[in-house]
Design a protein around this motif. Structure first.
Motif, short mmCIF file in Angstrom:
data_model
loop_
_atom_site.label_atom_id
_atom_site.label_comp_id
_atom_site.label_asym_id
_atom_site.label_seq_id
_atom_site.Cartn_x
_atom_site.Cartn_y
_atom_site.Cartn_z
N ALA A 1 -0.38 1.86 -5.64
CA ALA A 1 -0.81 3.26 -5.65
C ALA A 1 -2.33 3.39 -5.60
N GLY B 1 -1.34 11.27 -9.50
CA GLY B 1 -0.97 10.04 -8.81
C GLY B 1 -2.20 9.17 -8.68
N PHE C 1 8.78 6.72 -5.93
CA PHE C 1 7.53 6.02 -5.66
C PHE C 1 7.79 4.70 -4.93
N ARG D 1 2.69 11.99 1.34
CA ARG D 1 3.37 11.09 2.24
C ARG D 1 4.85 11.48 2.29
N GLN E 1 0.85 -1.20 0.00
CA GLN E 1 0.00 0.00 0.00
C GLN E 1 0.88 1.24 0.00
N SER E 2 0.98 1.89 -1.15
CA SER E 2 1.64 3.19 -1.24
C SER E 2 0.54 4.25 -1.24
N HIS E 3 0.92 5.48 -1.59
CA HIS E 3 -0.06 6.55 -1.81
C HIS E 3 -0.94 6.77 -0.57
N GLY F 1 3.78 10.21 -3.54
CA GLY F 1 2.37 10.38 -3.87
C GLY F 1 2.14 9.68 -5.20
N ALA F 2 2.55 8.40 -5.22
CA ALA F 2 2.43 7.57 -6.43
C ALA F 2 3.14 8.25 -7.60
#
Lengths: 387, 387
Positions: free
Chosen positions: B130, B373, B52, A80, A60-62, B83-84
């Motif tokens: 993302a 993103g 990323f 982030r 889980q990014s973003h 942020g992706a």
């Protein structure tokens, strides 16, 4: 830059929070902070989220828009920040700069980490990614091994403080017993530390910070805005600084003192117009017991090489001259990586407000947080005043 | 906030850069930007790094101090922003705010991504992080599938622009032929797009941006500092804004127009004191061909539902009324995720300076970058002026 204050704080209980997702932790700590600030959600103009490695542990990014959507904050800008174990403090500092600059009046700053759901090997690999992967992590260096090297070098340059390191762990466990949010609620002795599972000599498992899930949030506002809103419990940020040093251990001038801390401390003290002796309490980065002792020296609380002795003499106890890690620290309160810096701020603000209950210290006008990333490649220091 | 200018730019060639590590890319693009700025390294006071997902693809987090050490920048503060696909633009914006606020006079902003060394499945899983992992990615939703839904909904609400989408790919490939840093150097036709490997109906592989390694850096300075240093090639940032929308597709009010873009554009235009018609060129986020067309509408260049028609009429060509993605865009220049936003700025600044060689457009006084993103959960817009 205009003056900025912390107007609200919130955190989850720290620990192995099985069955709770990132969103649960964000919801609980974020809403607590907003409620504590006594503001409406609509007044929040931006969200800064610290997270270290959900990208790896939860794919889980973003995290910025995830948190904004989870908390129902609409279309506000969100970001982030990541700087290993200092990720939360970096979020705080970026929020602080933006409010100080007048870009926003009120912002929410959060940090979260969820890691206990993964296997130990995956946790360790993820943590090691905060070191140089090419020169350290992929060669087998883990953080315990790197900090063990630091401890041994300290023994060589100054004195063998094995016992004092153990006493740091004992003290942090004692403090954690009084902190309802702490992960560890267990009294330990110096003998327990010695007999702990060996990790990397001289460190045993009791010299190492915990693997922790948790979240912590703070609400920041321009001080004049807070005053206009009648938010009298607000705590001023009077100093904030950041510095780095080489990511690699090999790249550092010295490893028994952290250049990033020295530089950030110097700048933060100047900005706050205070000396180390003016600090009433500090939450310092105790990823390992050796780190805590080095930090109290680098922050100017004790002369170089004297941090262990000072701790053994009770100077860092709750009733000592400079109480350290009254929360229980990373060692016993827990180390929810992306949230750690904000959890440190949670403790300092709680103490300054006089709301720390059984662990409340007598004089808590000026508090300091020091948060490191990696082997002190990143250092963020913030100073708070209740006056 | 004081005025801030871009005083230096640098980027690597984009592509499948086998055998080159993150540090190589950082070294090349970072040093190019510093050299281009004609300043000494010692003048750089902070470093903002967009990345990323090296945490996942290279188990390398903590990119800030890694880049500072690699570039020999000493102990300056450094941070990674994420942020992706907008990670690089977020780094730029945080650097911009800090210089605008007077925290620093000169900062370096970088973005980097290295992904082609991983297997396709690992790249896809990393990219999908993302999105919302719980509600989308872990349920099997990939970004092509999400943007295919967006395209089909657009066909339903407005008109079927399958052909115009293909023409967007054709145009970007044509532009990339004139960009020596572009990954793709291949002329394609609308028929080629139709016949491409199907990814998620109606998208074929030619509707999708590339998998790219690369880095891009810019040097930012307070405008008055740049003037005192006699840096006459500097380009002013006259507008900058950011907004978000729900991370999930399900959480958005509409998916054929991106609320994050509408809000960020409105704020950025106001700040710059201009209207969409005043923009001479724009690099917009074309992760998929449908995205480019929606973006040119959301940015106010064309009425809603008319973006495809405008493109087909040549209005977005290099000699059209608003040249779009003269670099070749994410589709053909490449999409080195953390570097993409800064590579967009690289192109706009190059055009404004009149240094774009064979792809130079006639009038390039005011340029805009728009970087998304996820499914537009994050949007960052910057506006630049050479005047």
């Amino acid at each position: 830059m205009r003056s900025v204050s912390v107007i609200g704080i919130g955190e989850t209980k720290m620990g192995r929070l099985s069955g709770r997702f990132l969103k649960d932790l964000i919801t609980e700590a974020g809403n607590k902070a907003i409620e504590d600030a006594n503001i409406q959600k609509e007044m929040i103009q931006a969200l800064y989220m610290g997270n270290f490695n959900a990208s790896y542990w939860s794919t889980q990014s973003h995290m910025g828009p995830l948190a904004a959507e989870t908390l129902g904050l609409g279309t506000i800008p969100t970001i982030r920040t990541e700087g290993a174990c200092a990720s939360g403090s970096l979020a705080f500092r970026e929020g602080l700069i933006a409010v100080g600059a007048g870009v926003y009046d009120i912002v929410l700053v959060g940090g979260v980490e969820k890691m206990t759901h993964r296997a130990t090997e995956t946790i360790t690999t993820g943590l090691a990614s905060a070191a140089d992967c090419e020169l350290e992590a992929n060669m087998g260096a883990t953080f315990p091994s790197l900090f063990a090297l630091i401890a041994n070098r300290y023994f060589h340059e100054y004195s063998n403080i094995r016992k004092e390191m153990a006493m740091a762990a004992v003290q942090n466990h004692e403090n954690a017993l009084l902190n309802p949010n702490a992960q560890m609620q267990k009294k330990i002795t110096v003998e327990d530390v010695y007999k702990g599972f060996p990790v990397a000599s001289p460190l045993t498992v009791f010299d190492c910070s915990l693997i922790t899930d948790g979240a912590a949030f703070v609400v920041l506002a321009a001080t004049d805005v807070a005053q206009k809103l009648g938010l009298t419990r607000s705590v001023k940020v009077i100093g904030s600084a950041q510095a780095s040093s080489a990511l690699t251990l090999a790249g550092k001038k010295t490893i028994t003192s952290f250049e990033s801390t020295l530089r950030a401390a110097d700048a933060a003290y100047k900005q706050a117009g205070i000396k180390p002796k003016d600090v009433d309490l500090a939450e310092v980065h105790d990823c390992f017991t050796i780190t805590q002792i080095i930090n109290t020296e680098d922050l100017g609380f004790f002369p170089k090489g004297q941090g262990g002795k000072a701790l053994a003499e009770g100077k860092t106890a709750r009733d000592g001259e400079i109480p350290i890690n009254t929360s229980g620290g990373l060692k016993a309160k827990g180390h929810p990586i992306g949230a750690t810096g904000l959890s440190q701020i949670y403790e300092v603000v709680t103490q300054i407000r006089g709301e720390a209950g059984d662990r409340q210290i007598k004089k808590a006008d000026i508090g300091l947080t020091q948060n490191l990333g990696g082997t002190a490649a990143t250092c963020v220091i913030n100073i708070f005043s209740g006056r």
